[in-house]
Design a protein around this motif. Sequence first.
Motif, PDB file in Angstrom:
ATOM      1  N   UNK A 219     -13.457   0.049   0.062  1.00  0.00           N
ATOM      2  CA  UNK A 219     -12.731  -0.483   1.219  1.00  0.00           C
ATOM      3  C   UNK A 219     -12.573  -1.998   1.066  1.00  0.00           C
ATOM      4  N   UNK A 220     -11.325  -2.455   1.081  1.00  0.00           N
ATOM      5  CA  UNK A 220     -11.056  -3.878   0.866  1.00  0.00           C
ATOM      6  C   UNK A 220     -11.553  -4.725   2.043  1.00  0.00           C
ATOM      7  N   UNK A 221     -11.808  -4.025   3.141  1.00  0.00           N
ATOM      8  CA  UNK A 221     -12.201  -4.706   4.365  1.00  0.00           C
ATOM      9  C   UNK A 221     -13.705  -4.915   4.492  1.00  0.00           C
ATOM     10  N   UNK A 222     -14.472  -3.836   4.203  1.00  0.00           N
ATOM     11  CA  UNK A 222     -15.917  -3.922   4.437  1.00  0.00           C
ATOM     12  C   UNK A 222     -16.770  -3.591   3.213  1.00  0.00           C
ATOM     13  N   UNK A 223     -16.151  -3.107   2.132  1.00  0.00           N
ATOM     14  CA  UNK A 223     -16.913  -2.833   0.918  1.00  0.00           C
ATOM     15  C   UNK A 223     -17.529  -1.449   0.842  1.00  0.00           C
ATOM     16  N   UNK A 224     -17.367  -0.647   1.911  1.00  0.00           N
ATOM     17  CA  UNK A 224     -17.879   0.733   1.895  1.00  0.00           C
ATOM     18  C   UNK A 224     -16.971   1.581   1.000  1.00  0.00           C
ATOM     19  N   UNK A 225     -17.485   2.762   0.546  1.00  0.00           N
ATOM     20  CA  UNK A 225     -16.608   3.642  -0.242  1.00  0.00           C
ATOM     21  C   UNK A 225     -15.345   3.955   0.557  1.00  0.00           C
ATOM     22  N   UNK A 226     -14.212   3.885  -0.082  1.00  0.00           N
ATOM     23  CA  UNK A 226     -12.956   4.132   0.617  1.00  0.00           C
ATOM     24  C   UNK A 226     -11.975   4.844  -0.280  1.00  0.00           C
ATOM     25  N   UNK A 227     -10.800   5.090   0.253  1.00  0.00           N
ATOM     26  CA  UNK A 227      -9.740   5.684  -0.560  1.00  0.00           C
ATOM     27  C   UNK A 227      -8.398   5.088  -0.164  1.00  0.00           C
ATOM     28  N   UNK A 228      -7.413   5.357  -0.992  1.00  0.00           N
ATOM     29  CA  UNK A 228      -6.088   4.807  -0.762  1.00  0.00           C
ATOM     30  C   UNK A 228      -5.451   5.444   0.465  1.00  0.00           C
ATOM     31  N   UNK A 229      -4.922   4.591   1.331  1.00  0.00           N
ATOM     32  CA  UNK A 229      -4.216   5.072   2.513  1.00  0.00           C
ATOM     33  C   UNK A 229      -2.799   4.525   2.506  1.00  0.00           C
ATOM     34  N   UNK A 230      -1.906   5.239   3.181  1.00  0.00           N
ATOM     35  CA  UNK A 230      -0.552   4.724   3.369  1.00  0.00           C
ATOM     36  C   UNK A 230       0.431   5.221   2.333  1.00  0.00           C
ATOM     37  N   UNK A 231       1.696   5.046   2.629  1.00  0.00           N
ATOM     38  CA  UNK A 231       2.737   5.463   1.705  1.00  0.00           C
ATOM     39  C   UNK A 231       3.518   4.242   1.219  1.00  0.00           C
ATOM     40  N   UNK A 232       4.016   3.439   2.156  1.00  0.00           N
ATOM     41  CA  UNK A 232       4.706   2.211   1.757  1.00  0.00           C
ATOM     42  C   UNK A 232       3.718   1.066   1.723  1.00  0.00           C
ATOM     43  N   UNK A 233       2.809   1.120   2.677  1.00  0.00           N
ATOM     44  CA  UNK A 233       1.814   0.056   2.818  1.00  0.00           C
ATOM     45  C   UNK A 233       0.510   0.596   2.261  1.00  0.00           C
ATOM     46  N   UNK A 234       0.266   0.389   0.972  1.00  0.00           N
ATOM     47  CA  UNK A 234      -0.921   0.946   0.333  1.00  0.00           C
ATOM     48  C   UNK A 234      -2.125   0.032   0.474  1.00  0.00           C
ATOM     49  N   UNK A 235      -3.193   0.606   1.009  1.00  0.00           N
ATOM     50  CA  UNK A 235      -4.426  -0.169   1.155  1.00  0.00           C
ATOM     51  C   UNK A 235      -5.612   0.760   0.943  1.00  0.00           C
ATOM     52  N   UNK A 236      -6.678   0.234   0.340  1.00  0.00           N
ATOM     53  CA  UNK A 236      -7.892   1.032   0.205  1.00  0.00           C
ATOM     54  C   UNK A 236      -8.781   0.714   1.404  1.00  0.00           C
TER      55      UNK A 236
END
Length: 127
Positions: A100-117
């Motif tokens: 997670x780019x926000x908090x560092x916890x395990x995350x995954x890719x979200x979004x279609x046009x706006x891609x963020x982990x």
Amino acid sequence: MNEWEVLREWCPKLYKEGMIFECGLGWYGLLHDLSMKIEKILEKEAENSKLHEGEENEYVEMFAIQVKEKYGTLRFYMSAQTEEMEPLIHSAEVLSSQTCEFCGEPGKMHGTHWLKVRCDKCYEEKK
Ligand SMILES: [Zn+2]
């Protein structure tokens, strides 16, 4: 001083004055690990070039030119890099796609046009 400035001070060879980190603090941990490893390689390279001083062997200065988030994952660009650095940078970029780019916890890719982990919690909050 913020976290990025501290990291820049720790790695004076890798990060030049004024280096900007264009990504979230959730990736601080993985960038910290990567930076420390590369800084060590740069120190070794600088030592080696001293040993070969006077030879025709020109020392290429290597430093980070851009560290940013693009299409959801980390992009780490160097002015020049050794073969030793390549897999390290690649692993950090792969790891960013699961962090997670926000908090560092395990995350995954979200979004279609706006891609963020994002982790589930940050994704719900930011929606
Ligand atoms: Zn999160």
